[in-house]
Enzyme design. Structure first.
Site, mmCIF file in Angstrom:
data_model
loop_
_atom_site.group_PDB
_atom_site.id
_atom_site.type_symbol
_atom_site.label_atom_id
_atom_site.label_comp_id
_atom_site.label_asym_id
_atom_site.label_seq_id
_atom_site.Cartn_x
_atom_site.Cartn_y
_atom_site.Cartn_z
ATOM 1 N N ARG A 49 9.507 2.053 -15.029
ATOM 2 C CA ARG A 49 9.928 3.458 -14.960
ATOM 3 C C ARG A 49 8.798 4.375 -15.427
ATOM 4 O O ARG A 49 8.597 5.459 -14.879
ATOM 5 C CB ARG A 49 11.179 3.663 -15.812
ATOM 6 C CG ARG A 49 11.918 4.960 -15.536
ATOM 7 C CD ARG A 49 13.243 4.991 -16.274
ATOM 8 N NE ARG A 49 14.083 3.875 -15.882
ATOM 9 C CZ ARG A 49 14.955 3.265 -16.692
ATOM 10 N NH1 ARG A 49 15.091 3.659 -17.935
ATOM 11 N NH2 ARG A 49 15.689 2.269 -16.250
ATOM 12 N N HIS A 77 -11.158 -8.046 -14.475
ATOM 13 C CA HIS A 77 -10.742 -8.302 -13.087
ATOM 14 C C HIS A 77 -9.469 -9.160 -13.043
ATOM 15 O O HIS A 77 -9.184 -9.797 -12.032
ATOM 16 C CB HIS A 77 -11.858 -8.976 -12.284
ATOM 17 C CG HIS A 77 -13.206 -8.379 -12.507
ATOM 18 N ND1 HIS A 77 -13.637 -7.252 -11.854
ATOM 19 C CD2 HIS A 77 -14.210 -8.747 -13.352
ATOM 20 C CE1 HIS A 77 -14.859 -6.948 -12.266
ATOM 21 N NE2 HIS A 77 -15.224 -7.826 -13.194
ATOM 22 N N ARG A 121 18.686 42.254 -4.737
ATOM 23 C CA ARG A 121 17.806 41.138 -4.371
ATOM 24 C C ARG A 121 16.544 41.106 -5.233
ATOM 25 O O ARG A 121 15.449 40.816 -4.748
ATOM 26 C CB ARG A 121 17.401 41.208 -2.879
ATOM 27 C CG ARG A 121 18.524 41.475 -1.906
ATOM 28 C CD ARG A 121 19.606 40.439 -1.975
ATOM 29 N NE ARG A 121 19.126 39.131 -1.520
ATOM 30 C CZ ARG A 121 19.887 38.025 -1.510
ATOM 31 N NH1 ARG A 121 21.128 38.077 -1.958
ATOM 32 N NH2 ARG A 121 19.382 36.893 -1.086
ATOM 33 N N ASP A 146 15.484 39.762 -9.223
ATOM 34 C CA ASP A 146 16.010 39.163 -10.447
ATOM 35 C C ASP A 146 15.673 39.963 -11.696
ATOM 36 O O ASP A 146 16.531 40.165 -12.571
ATOM 37 C CB ASP A 146 15.520 37.716 -10.597
ATOM 38 C CG ASP A 146 14.000 37.583 -10.572
ATOM 39 O OD1 ASP A 146 13.305 38.563 -10.254
ATOM 40 O OD2 ASP A 146 13.502 36.467 -10.861
ATOM 41 N N SER A 203 18.807 -8.416 -13.301
ATOM 42 C CA SER A 203 18.917 -8.479 -11.844
ATOM 43 C C SER A 203 20.372 -8.697 -11.470
ATOM 44 O O SER A 203 21.090 -9.450 -12.139
ATOM 45 C CB SER A 203 18.057 -9.623 -11.294
ATOM 46 O OG SER A 203 18.375 -9.894 -9.943
ATOM 47 N N SER A 205 7.326 43.453 -13.104
ATOM 48 C CA SER A 205 8.119 42.232 -13.255
ATOM 49 C C SER A 205 7.356 41.112 -13.956
ATOM 50 O O SER A 205 7.925 40.325 -14.716
ATOM 51 C CB SER A 205 8.593 41.742 -11.885
ATOM 52 O OG SER A 205 9.424 42.685 -11.267
ATOM 53 N N ARG A 253 18.581 12.247 -16.542
ATOM 54 C CA ARG A 253 18.356 10.882 -17.000
ATOM 55 C C ARG A 253 17.160 10.707 -17.938
ATOM 56 O O ARG A 253 17.188 9.841 -18.813
ATOM 57 C CB ARG A 253 18.120 9.955 -15.786
ATOM 58 C CG ARG A 253 19.305 9.766 -14.898
ATOM 59 C CD ARG A 253 18.953 8.897 -13.697
ATOM 60 N NE ARG A 253 18.544 7.555 -14.087
ATOM 61 C CZ ARG A 253 19.374 6.534 -14.247
ATOM 62 N NH1 ARG A 253 20.674 6.718 -14.084
ATOM 63 N NH2 ARG A 253 18.928 5.345 -14.588
ATOM 64 N N TYR A 254 16.107 11.477 -17.767
ATOM 65 C CA TYR A 254 14.844 11.116 -18.402
ATOM 66 C C TYR A 254 14.410 12.011 -19.553
ATOM 67 O O TYR A 254 13.973 11.522 -20.584
ATOM 68 C CB TYR A 254 13.737 11.067 -17.340
ATOM 69 C CG TYR A 254 14.038 10.109 -16.216
ATOM 70 C CD1 TYR A 254 14.470 8.816 -16.481
ATOM 71 C CD2 TYR A 254 13.933 10.494 -14.883
ATOM 72 C CE1 TYR A 254 14.775 7.931 -15.455
ATOM 73 C CE2 TYR A 254 14.222 9.612 -13.854
ATOM 74 C CZ TYR A 254 14.652 8.334 -14.143
ATOM 75 O OH TYR A 254 14.949 7.466 -13.129
#
Length: 476
Positions: free
Chosen positions: A295, A151, A77, A79, A281, A104, A12-13
């Site tokens: 967001r 303030h 096992r 990578d 809304s 590695s 989404r972002y």
């Protein structure tokens, strides 16, 4: 498929460009580039590596046989060794020298640095894009008086443009941090299992200069000026902490901006963009919620929190290496970059579509400005022969009465009318209205804005004249 969790950060972002940087394809292609750089450097320094082997590796640099690597990893096992094997299957002639002398972390850590560096370069471009938009807004609004707040209480007026320079100054500080972090980018290089380069010293028959040259050549081939002079098996996890600290700073700046916009939208003075068919809304059809700013605040809070992870990881590493960093960093680092990418997309979108309502701003300003103008009114009356102490007391009385009308009765501020009707001041309402013109109370705000844009912002943006703005494309 809709039956498996997917990260909102990638779905989404964040933009495609950022999500690709943290994709498996980018990672494993970079591994292969590093293996090729290692082989080339070893050949140039006299090891038995042939050009035919290097050419074979280059021919398969990008067509990664994932199915072979995945099947192999189920057996061993591991990578890195699975991808060494898969590369060797495609490059039978080069297979004996792939990963020669390396551990590695040669591919893992160098790749992580490369990806973080490229991601930070993308962040840099987007920061500049946001600054360009804000600079335009600040210049357009430099003369628009508005009520300032300390303030969140009414204070001496400023201008809308001057307020925007505060947002920009924070981003300039972030950009400075980004540029500094990029200026000291360096690779891990080829350091071996505990950072002693013992395997490479063995390969080069004890020739220390060739071992040092190997480090330099690999860095140059990957586009870097140098390597960390010393390390354990890994680069210091302090680098991850520094990288995410920079991202946290950007998130803090963006959150501050988003909070200001949310408060201004509540006041109906400035609003974020709102699409014609956007729904604010599900229940209250009239609402125009500051959803994008919210967001920004939400994602920013996440970045500030996730930036603590590499700080804790860096502080808890043991000696030359432990593996308690791996699972954490493969989550926290990509997610911080993806979140900041989304934040900057949103920031640019909101800043580029801000709607200013001058009449509402003026209305709010006029409710408070008469109180703020009382000292000037009193000084003018003293110049005409009035007694400062008497005038001060009379203004206090009128101010209290006018404040009661506003707060208790819900009426308009009638302080100027009260003063005009008081013979002690000897001034007309028209004369008082001239005294309280908003532009007389914004100080140097318009000039400060112009000076800031021309003297501070313009020289920075000029350095990016050839850099195109990034389009905001993802679900803003």
């Amino acid at each position: 498929m809709k039956d498996t969790y997917e990260s909102p950060l990638s779905a989404r972002y964040a933009d495609r460009e950022m999500t690709y940087l943290f994709s498996p394809d980018k990672k494993f292609r970079t591994w292969r580039r590093l293996w090729i750089a290692l082989a080339e450097a070893e050949k140039e320094l006299g090891l038995p590596v042939t050009q035919e082997q290097i050419d074979e590796m280059k021919a398969h640099q990008d067509d990664i046989n994932y199915e072979v690597a995945e099947a192999r990893e189920k057996e061993v096992r591991h990578d890195v060794m699975s991808h060494v094997y898969a590369f060797g299957v495609q490059c039978p002639k080069a297979e004996p020298i792939i990963h020669l002398g390396a551990t590695s972390c040669y591919v893992g850590d160098n790749t992580d640095i490369i990806i973080m560096t490229e991601a930070l370069q993308l962040v840099e471009k987007k920061l500049v894009s946001v600054l360009r938009v804000l600079a335009k807004f600040a210049r357009e609004q430099k003369d628009q008086p508005t009520l300032a707040f300390t303030h969140f209480q009414p204070a001496q007026p400023t201008t809308v443009g001057k307020r925007a320079t505060l947002w920009m100054q924070d981003l300039l500080m972030d950009l400075e941090d980004v540029r500094y972090q990029l200026s000291k980018a360096k690779l891990l290089g080829s350091k071996g299992t505990t950072g002693t380069q013992a395997s490479f010293l063995e390969l080069f028959d004890g020739d220390h200069e060739k071992v040092k040259a190997l480090d330099r050549k690999i860095a140059e081939k990957m586009g870097y000026a140098g390597v960390f002079p010393v390390s354990g098996q890994t680069y210091s996890r302090k680098l991850d902490s520094q990288m995410l600290s920079v991202l946290s700073g950007i998130a803090q700046s963006a959150a501050k901006f988003s909070n200001d916009i949310r408060l201004l939208q509540h006041l109906k003075e400035v609003e974020e963009p709102f699409e014609k068919k956007q729904i604010g809304s599900s229940a209250m059809a009239y609402k125009r919620n500051p959803m994008r700013s919210e967001r920004i605040a939400s994602l920013s809070r996440y970045v500030v929190a996730v930036a603590l992870n590499p700080a804790m990881t860096a502080s808890t590493q043991w000696f030359e290496r432990t593996l308690d960093d791996s699972a954490n960093k493969r989550i926290s680092v990509p997610e911080a970059f993806l979140a900041v990418d989304g934040i900057l997309n949103l920031y640019r979108n909101v800043a580029d579509g801000l709607v200013v309502y001058p009449k509402v701003i003026a209305q709010h300003l006029w409710r408070e400005l008469p109180f703020m103008a009382t000292e000037n009114i009193m000084m003018d009356a003293v110049k005409r022969g009035g007694d400062r102490q008497q005038l001060h007391e009379r203004i206090r009385q009128h101010s209290m009465a006018a404040s009661k009308v506003v707060k208790e009765d819900g009426g308009e501020n009638d302080l100027l009318q009260r003063i005009a009707q008081d013979s002690l001041f000897g001034v007309t309402l028209e004369e008082l209205q001239e005294v309280v013109k908003p532009e007389k109370y914004v100080g140097r705000a318009p000039q400060q804005t112009v000076e800031f844009l021309e003297e501070t912002v313009a020289p920075v943006l000029a350095q990016y004249d050839g850099v195109a703005d990034n389009a905001v494309a993802i679900n803003v």
